[in-house]
Design an enzyme around this catalytic site. Structure first.
Site, PDB file in Angstrom:
ATOM      1  N   ASP A  32      39.039  42.172  47.841  1.00 46.32           N
ATOM      2  CA  ASP A  32      40.144  41.000  47.712  1.00 46.32           C
ATOM      3  C   ASP A  32      40.203  40.067  49.018  1.00 46.32           C
ATOM      4  OD1 ASP A  32      40.705  42.436  45.265  1.00 46.32           O
ATOM      5  OD2 ASP A  32      42.446  43.254  46.140  1.00 46.32           O
ATOM      6  N   GLU A 239      43.522  36.858  37.178  1.00 44.42           N
ATOM      7  CA  GLU A 239      44.216  37.001  38.395  1.00 44.42           C
ATOM      8  C   GLU A 239      43.463  36.386  39.497  1.00 44.42           C
ATOM      9  OE1 GLU A 239      43.955  41.343  38.715  1.00 44.42           O
ATOM     10  OE2 GLU A 239      41.680  41.329  38.746  1.00 44.42           O
TER      11      GLU A 239
END
Ligand code: FUB
Length: 339
Positions: A32, A239
């Protein structure tokens, strides 16, 4: 389940030429990656994946991370420096478990680290921690950001100095549990009919520690100006929101989750609406796909992750590739080559 889905050959021509295939960090697992340029250096704010031994399930409980490390680079392809633990879950007074994808910002001479973590009631909230250095250590505020919920904060500061947070994630990210305005732990992972759930955004206060005004939906529209149906898993938001600005246009990019793409939509304002343009990163090795986009020394880069080092979905490694725009402002689809 782990996925090694292959590239979508129906997408725009893949751009494989500029792919840098090596993980940026090999001694710990990282994911991420939110990249920013501060003081002419690249700083990367990733998740720190660990083998916590928590069994895998559809809520992502196996992503059971407990701290953040921050990395810096003077140049793309140069040495990557690990600045050590910048924030530990034990120093976040309200947190219980699962430090997920963070982001960072700089304003007022201070650095801000934004992070999602489950509170003592097992509800994801978004917290903020501050430091005088981009690499920390960061000190967490006593409480989560008022009005925040769900996961994956991305903070964008526009050229006029106004900052916005984009956030949200469905399924394990709990966004669906807020669909009726208050938390409902019984809500199904996502609607089966009607419009897809929208990502969220809020304007940040001048002190960057909270929201100014209400949380709003981020509108992602198809070429006919209509929101995607909940059944459109190839294109609907899941997301990993990210915002960047290129040539005066605002690019909202995100993961489609169970279809594993990083898609993007373009708008004329940071508050949207945004019109869907396509896939900028095809599925990578591993279930999750999560990225950031940053300009550095006149070139644009995509930071992302895959599972090359471990081949396990919750033990990821961050990577970087060059991003290319077409003359019409659309982005060439990147296909991350497997090793
Ligand atoms: O790293 C944990 C979660 O996995 C992130 O918050 C999601 O975006 C996905 O990458």
């Amino acid at each position: 389940a782990d996925s090694t889905a292959t590239a979508d050959t129906t997408a725009a021509a893949p751009d494989t030429a500029n792919y840098l295939s090596q993980p940026l960090v090999t001694d710990i697992y990282t994911a991420d990656p939110s990249a920013h340029v501060f003081n002419n250096k690249i700083y990367i704010y990733p998740s720190h994946d660990i083998e916590a031994g928590t069994p895998e399930n559809d809520n992502g409980d196996h992503f059971d991370m407990r701290d953040y490390h921050i990395f810096s680079m003077d140049s793309i392809g140069g040495k990557v420096t690990d600045h050590g633990v910048a924030l530990d879950i034990k120093n976040i007074p309200w947190a219980k478990r699962q430090l997920w994808a963070p982001d960072a910002a700089f304003k007022n001479g201070k650095y801000y680290l934004y992070f999602p973590v489950k509170d003592k009631q097992d509800v994801f909230r978004i917290g903020v921690a501050t430091s005088t250095s981009p690499t920390g250590p960061f000190k967490a505020e006593a409480k989560p950001i008022a009005g925040s919920y769900s996961i994956d904060p991305a903070v964008f500061t526009d050229t006029d100095g106004t900052s916005y947070m984009y956030f949200g994630g469905i399924w394990g990210g709990q966004l669906q549990r807020w669909a009726k305005g208050k938390y409902d732990s019984t809500a199904t992972p996502e609607p089966a009919t009607g419009n897809a759930l929208a990502p969220k955004m809020a304007k940040m206060r001048a002190d960057m520690l909270g929201f100014e005004g209400p949380v709003k939906d981020v509108q992602i529209l198809d070429e006919n100006g209509k929101p995607f149906q909940a059944t459109n898993h190839d294109k609907r938001f899941f997301e990993a929101a990210w915002m960047h600005k290129y040539n005066g246009k605002y690019y909202f990019s995100y993961s489609t989750g169970d279809t594993h793409n990083i898609a993007y939509a373009i708008g004329d304002s940071p508050t949207g609406p945004f019109t869907y343009k396509g896939v900028l990163l095809n599925p990578v090795q591993g279930w999750t796909n999560h990225h950031s986009i940053v300009e550095f020394k006149g070139k644009w880069y995509l930071f992302y992750h895959d599972t090359q080092l471990s081949n396990q979905t919750h033990l990821r490694n961050i990577k970087v590739a060059e991003l290319t725009y077409q003359p019409d402002g659309t982005i060439k689809t990147i296909t991350a080559l497997k090793k």
